[in-house]
Design an enzyme around this catalytic site. Structure first.
Site, PDB file in Angstrom:
ATOM      1  N   CYS A 143       0.835  -1.206   0.000  1.00  9.24           N
ATOM      2  CA  CYS A 143       0.000   0.000   0.000  1.00  9.24           C
ATOM      3  C   CYS A 143       0.866   1.250   0.000  1.00  9.24           C
ATOM      4  O   CYS A 143       0.571   2.220  -0.689  1.00  9.24           O
ATOM      5  CB  CYS A 143      -0.899   0.018   1.223  1.00  9.24           C
ATOM      6  SG  CYS A 143      -2.037  -1.349   1.240  1.00  9.24           S
ATOM      7  N   CYS A 145     -10.861 -25.881 -19.570  1.00  7.35           N
ATOM      8  CA  CYS A 145     -10.195 -27.154 -19.319  1.00  7.35           C
ATOM      9  C   CYS A 145     -11.314 -28.172 -19.087  1.00  7.35           C
ATOM     10  O   CYS A 145     -12.356 -28.077 -19.726  1.00  7.35           O
ATOM     11  CB  CYS A 145      -9.235 -27.052 -18.130  1.00  7.35           C
ATOM     12  SG  CYS A 145     -10.034 -26.605 -16.588  1.00  7.35           S
TER      13      CYS A 145
END
Ligand code: ZN
Length: 374
Positions: free
Chosen positions: A190, A339
């Site tokens: 941050c 997938c």
């Protein structure tokens, strides 16, 4: 439980009472509601101020920090005279000044796996105003286990995200969006990243708005959608999210049944990820493939799986070979990845997003879903 308003409250909330969808009945609902704000920093500040002003009867605040000078650029609950003092005391004083009719309850602790369930159980809705991944996972798991809606918000420089997770009603949880915590160092801290001070004002206010809609049961709560705001282009974008059947918390075979786990007990790391995985259903994929504009469809399964059954236009790139194939993929076209059931393709989508591809979507449920909805 109150069933009506006092004359002082009627006067105070008169602009709400004028709205037919709120009215006195709605205002009484707000008065009887309770919200827990996890964090009274950048996002918690505007959210708490508006919720208190709106007359949400009980507000719980969790925070163990003290006010620092560097907070004041964005954490508008706190002021100069509170520097060096506990944030909760500062927040309580300000919120009681805004609205003395609201009960402000203080939890001057860090929100941890030890206290999360006990604190959160006392409130109807949770608002995530935290700034690190472990607290976000903890808040998500706590909300899920207690079957309470979670209003999520995250900020980074000029960008923000917000959404509501309530898998007990519909849609995904935060873990469906981010199955594993990004590795330390893979997202800027941050302090390194920074944030424009006004941005949490926008995102925190949106969080307050969603909480109020949940209480009043009005409008559409964006379950299964993430609202992304870009301050530099002044645009909002809505990303569709799907529940992940493989989610360790809300999936079909969950293995997380409590709040103690690797993510929720990890040490703090900064929390904004721009690699949010967008997904589409197999029905949506079918429509796209039938349409005039087609993106690229990648099948990341193994050749033997592909040989058994595959979608006609799918290009086979087994997951482990994907890094070598990056240069052959266009960044200016939509890419859909599938997938067998959605797990490997989720990893492929995350990998592509991390490598600068922006138009990538996961095919939810994969080949299993494709064959099932034929
Ligand atoms: Zn989930």
């Amino acid at each position: 439980m109150s069933e009506q308003l006092s004359s002082a409250e009627r006067l105070r909330y008169s602009r709400h009472l004028l709205i037919p969808a709120v009215g006195e009945a709605g205002q009484v609902r707000l008065k009887n509601a309770s919200i827990l704000l996890i964090g009274t920093g950048a996002l918690g500040s505007p959210a708490a101020l508006y919720l208190a002003a709106a007359g949400v009867g009980r507000l719980g605040l969790v925070d163990a920090d003290v006010v620092e000078v560097s907070n004041l650029q964005r954490q508008i609950l706190h002021g100069e005279s509170w520097v060096g003092k506990p944030k909760l005391e500062s927040a309580a004083a300000r919120l009681r000044e805004v609205n003395p009719h609201v009960d402000i309850e203080l939890h001057p602790v860090r929100f941890t796996a030890e206290n999360a369930l006990e604190i959160a159980a006392q409130y109807d809705i949770l608002i995530d105003g935290s700034d690190n991944f472990p607290t976000r996972f903890l808040t998500n798991d706590t909300a899920f286990l207690l079957r309470k809606p979670l209003v999520y918000g995250a900020i980074h420089r000029f960008e923000g995200q917000t959404g509501v997770f309530a898998p007990h009603i519909a849609g995904p949880c935060y873990r469906c969006l981010l199955p594993t915590m990004p590795a330390a160092g893979s997202v800027p801290s941050c302090q390194e990243a920074g944030v424009l001070g006004v941005l949490p004002g926008i995102i925190g206010s949106l969080q307050a708005m969603e909480a109020i809609k949940l209480i009043l049961e009005i409008g559409t709560v964006p379950l299964g959608k993430l609202t992304c705001f870009d301050g530099l282009t002044s645009t909002f974008r809505s990303i569709k999210l799907h529940r992940d059947p493989l989610c360790r918390l809300c999936g079909d075979q969950p293995d997380i049944h409590g709040v103690h786990n690797a993510e929720t007990t990890a040490s703090a790391s900064c929390d904004f990820t721009s690699t949010i995985m967008e997904s589409i259903t197999t029905q949506e994929l079918r429509k796209l493939l039938d349409g005039p504009v087609q993106g690229i469809l990648i099948d990341v399964r193994e050749p033997d799986e592909y040989a058994l059954a595959h979608i006609e236009t799918a290009r086979l790139i087994p997951l482990k070979t994907l890094p070598d194939m990056l240069a052959s993929l266009p960044k200016d076209r939509e890419i859909h990845v599938h997938c067998k059931s959605g797990g490997r393709s989720a990893r492929a989508v995350t990998f592509l997003l991390e490598n600068g591809f922006t138009q990538v979507k996961n095919v939810a449920g994969g080949m299993d879903a494709w064959l099932a909805d034929k």
